[in-house]
Design an enzyme around this catalytic site. Structure first.
Site, mmCIF file in Angstrom:
data_model
loop_
_atom_site.group_PDB
_atom_site.id
_atom_site.type_symbol
_atom_site.label_atom_id
_atom_site.label_comp_id
_atom_site.label_asym_id
_atom_site.label_seq_id
_atom_site.Cartn_x
_atom_site.Cartn_y
_atom_site.Cartn_z
ATOM 1 N N TYR A 1 0.853 -1.194 0.000
ATOM 2 C CA TYR A 1 0.000 0.000 0.000
ATOM 3 C C TYR A 1 0.882 1.234 0.000
ATOM 4 C CZ TYR A 1 -3.614 3.340 1.510
ATOM 5 O OH TYR A 1 -4.479 4.401 1.604
ATOM 6 N N ASP B 1 9.198 2.987 0.168
ATOM 7 C CA ASP B 1 8.094 3.564 0.923
ATOM 8 C C ASP B 1 8.305 3.191 2.382
ATOM 9 O OD1 ASP B 1 5.810 4.219 2.238
ATOM 10 O OD2 ASP B 1 4.426 3.380 0.759
ATOM 11 N N LYS C 1 3.404 8.590 9.102
ATOM 12 C CA LYS C 1 3.181 7.950 10.409
ATOM 13 C C LYS C 1 4.126 8.480 11.509
ATOM 14 C CE LYS C 1 0.441 4.312 8.513
ATOM 15 N NZ LYS C 1 0.548 3.807 7.147
HETATM 16 C C1 LIG Z 1 -0.087 4.285 5.803
HETATM 17 C C2 LIG Z 1 0.745 4.094 4.612
HETATM 18 C C3 LIG Z 1 0.707 4.988 3.533
HETATM 19 C C4 LIG Z 1 -0.295 6.113 3.451
HETATM 20 O O1 LIG Z 1 -0.106 7.064 4.429
HETATM 21 P P1 LIG Z 1 -1.348 8.048 4.802
HETATM 22 O O2 LIG Z 1 -0.745 8.997 5.785
HETATM 23 O O3 LIG Z 1 -2.413 7.185 5.350
HETATM 24 O O4 LIG Z 1 -1.751 8.730 3.550
HETATM 25 C C5 LIG Z 1 1.610 4.814 2.514
HETATM 26 N N1 LIG Z 1 2.495 3.801 2.526
HETATM 27 C C6 LIG Z 1 2.561 2.923 3.534
HETATM 28 C C7 LIG Z 1 3.584 1.847 3.522
HETATM 29 C C8 LIG Z 1 1.668 3.025 4.600
HETATM 30 O O5 LIG Z 1 1.706 2.112 5.583
#
Ligand SMILES: *Cc1c(COP(=O)(O)O)cnc(C)c1O
Length: 436
Positions: free
Chosen positions: A152, A247, A275
């Protein structure tokens, strides 16, 4: 069951709030995974939290394994962060002009994150990933990119193809509203499958701008890269002039002060954060080598902007959190020990049950899959006994332990957890399997 386990009495207020919420908010929630759709039942509305515990609207107390999906790595309402926010908020909540605090934040990130020469702040992980991909495309002049099934990267259009957790929870692999043109440029490969990537690269020679990956995946449960996988991708990117994007929205400042890059000793070209970086405020960032980052406006012509980017309240929260993590490396040792204690405790309990299971863990990322086979990609995660996970989730919740409401999520461990909390988590797990 041991009588030390407090059982929530009533959740009537949460139920009422959910009914009321549904009248004004789509599905009653502002982000789909909060709705408990995967595990069933009514989501709990939270009132407050402190340290390792959350309290719902009915006053029930929970040991928290979500920690706002990661940011609360030091526990809720961490005092230095709260105090810094209180102090800063008196100076106004936003300027729309640069501040010294943003410079300090960027310098701090650079001092912690390997391979980051320049860093741009945004307001979410989604924005960070979306902007990094645009930059990679602008920099290379290519359109396509490779992502991995079950990873994601936020909800920007290009990424919502085989996008793990939230999307998988709702059993949608293609999303209405995303044009065929957009998704045609998104190539996907199974996680940990280097050959599949090699094939895609060969078939799309000279057309791939970026490979984006969660270096340790947290959005199909926790899944680790097999030895050589991330290194193999690094090599492909070098050979083909592809931008390698880590990411690190979940792994950043969690697996180590320098995130997965440091922990796994691999360099990415661009890195995205979210996060933990905001200490619970809406913050994201993307950064990397100067050679690439200098293409971002106003230095270059790849446009990217944000009215509230680098917001002072968000910055002071994130800065205070990151500074604490940087100055106290023992936090990572403690997180590691706590998560290992949980891991070993669950292992001991599950071994006795005869139920097939796999526990995946690295540092303070951990998840339990009720799977017969090692869980190394989305397919394996999807074929686990996720109905059993849902029952397990509800039993834990009924006994005051708040796990992520989906088998497709990593658990987020905070350093506020005590040995007693972990022991309770293990003993409630044992109770669940003894009545199963
Ligand atoms: C949570 C998450 C996102 C998205 O971040 P948001 O602040 O919810 O937009 C992107 N990449 C990873 C790996 C994530 O866990």
């Amino acid at each position: 069951m041991p009588d030390t386990i407090a059982t929530p009495t009533t959740t009537d207020k949460s139920k009422q709030l959910f009914e009321r919420a549904k009248l004004s908010i789509p599905g009653g929630v502002n982000s789909p995974v909060r709705a408990f759709k995967s595990v069933g039942g009514t989501p709990l509305f939270m009132e407050k939290a402190k340290g390792a515990y959350m309290y719902d609207a009915d006053g029930n107390k929970y040991i928290d394994y979500i920690n706002s999906w990661g940011p609360m790595i030091l526990g809720h309402a961490y005092e230095p962060v709260i105090n810094a926010i209180k102090e800063r908020v008196e100076h106004s909540t936003s300027f729309g002009a640069p501040t010294e605090l943003e410079v300090e934040m960027a310098e701090l990130i650079k001092s912690m994150a390997p391979n980051v020469d320049l860093v741009r702040m945004v307001s979410s992980g989604t924005e960070a990933c979306m902007s990094a991909l645009r930059l990679a495309r602008g920099y290379t002049g290519r359109n396509k990119f490779i992502k991995f099934e079950g990873c994601y990267h936020g909800h920007a259009d290009a990424f919502l193809v085989k996008a793990g957790s939230g999307v998988a929870t709702f059993n949608i692999q293609t999303v209405p509203g995303i044009t065929a043109g957009v998704s045609a440029d998104t190539l996907t490969a199974p996680y940990n499958d280097l050959e599949a990537v090699e094939k895609l690269v060969k078939e799309n020679k000279g057309e791939i701008a970026a490979i984006i990956i969660e270096p340790v995946c947290g959005n199909m449960g926790c899944i680790l890269p097999l030895p050589g996988f991330l290194e193999g991708l690094r090599k492909i990117c070098d050979q083909e002039g592809i931008v390698y994007i880590f990411d690190e929205v979940m792994t950043g400042f969690r697996l180590a002060a320098g995130g997965a890059q440091e922990r796994l000793n691999i360099n990415a070209d661009l890195v995205t954060y979210g996060k933990v970086i905001g200490g619970g405020m809406p913050v994201g960032a993307f950064g990397g080598k100067k050679e690439i980052m200098q293409h971002i406006a106003p230095l270059g012509n790849v446009y990217q902007a944000g009215t509230l980017s680098g917001n002072p309240i968000a910055m002071i929260a994130g800065y205070t959190m990151l500074k604490t993590l940087k100055d106290n490396p023992s936090i990572y040792t403690q997180l590691e020990e706590k998560t290992a204690l949980l891991h070993n405790g669950l292992d001991a309990v599950l071994q006795k049950t005869g139920v097939p299971y796999v526990i995946n863990r690295l540092g303070s990322m951990i998840s339990v899959h009720f799977s017969k086979v090692p869980v190394i990609n989305f397919d394996c995660a999807a074929h686990a006994d996720n109905a059993l996970f849902n029952k397990y989730f509800h039993f834990m919740l009924d006994n005051g332990i708040y796990l992520p409401p989906s088998a497709y999520e990593s658990w987020f461990i905070s350093n506020a957890l005590s040995t007693k909390d972990i022991e309770k988590t293990v003993s409630v797990t044992e109770a669940f399997f003894s009545v199963l």
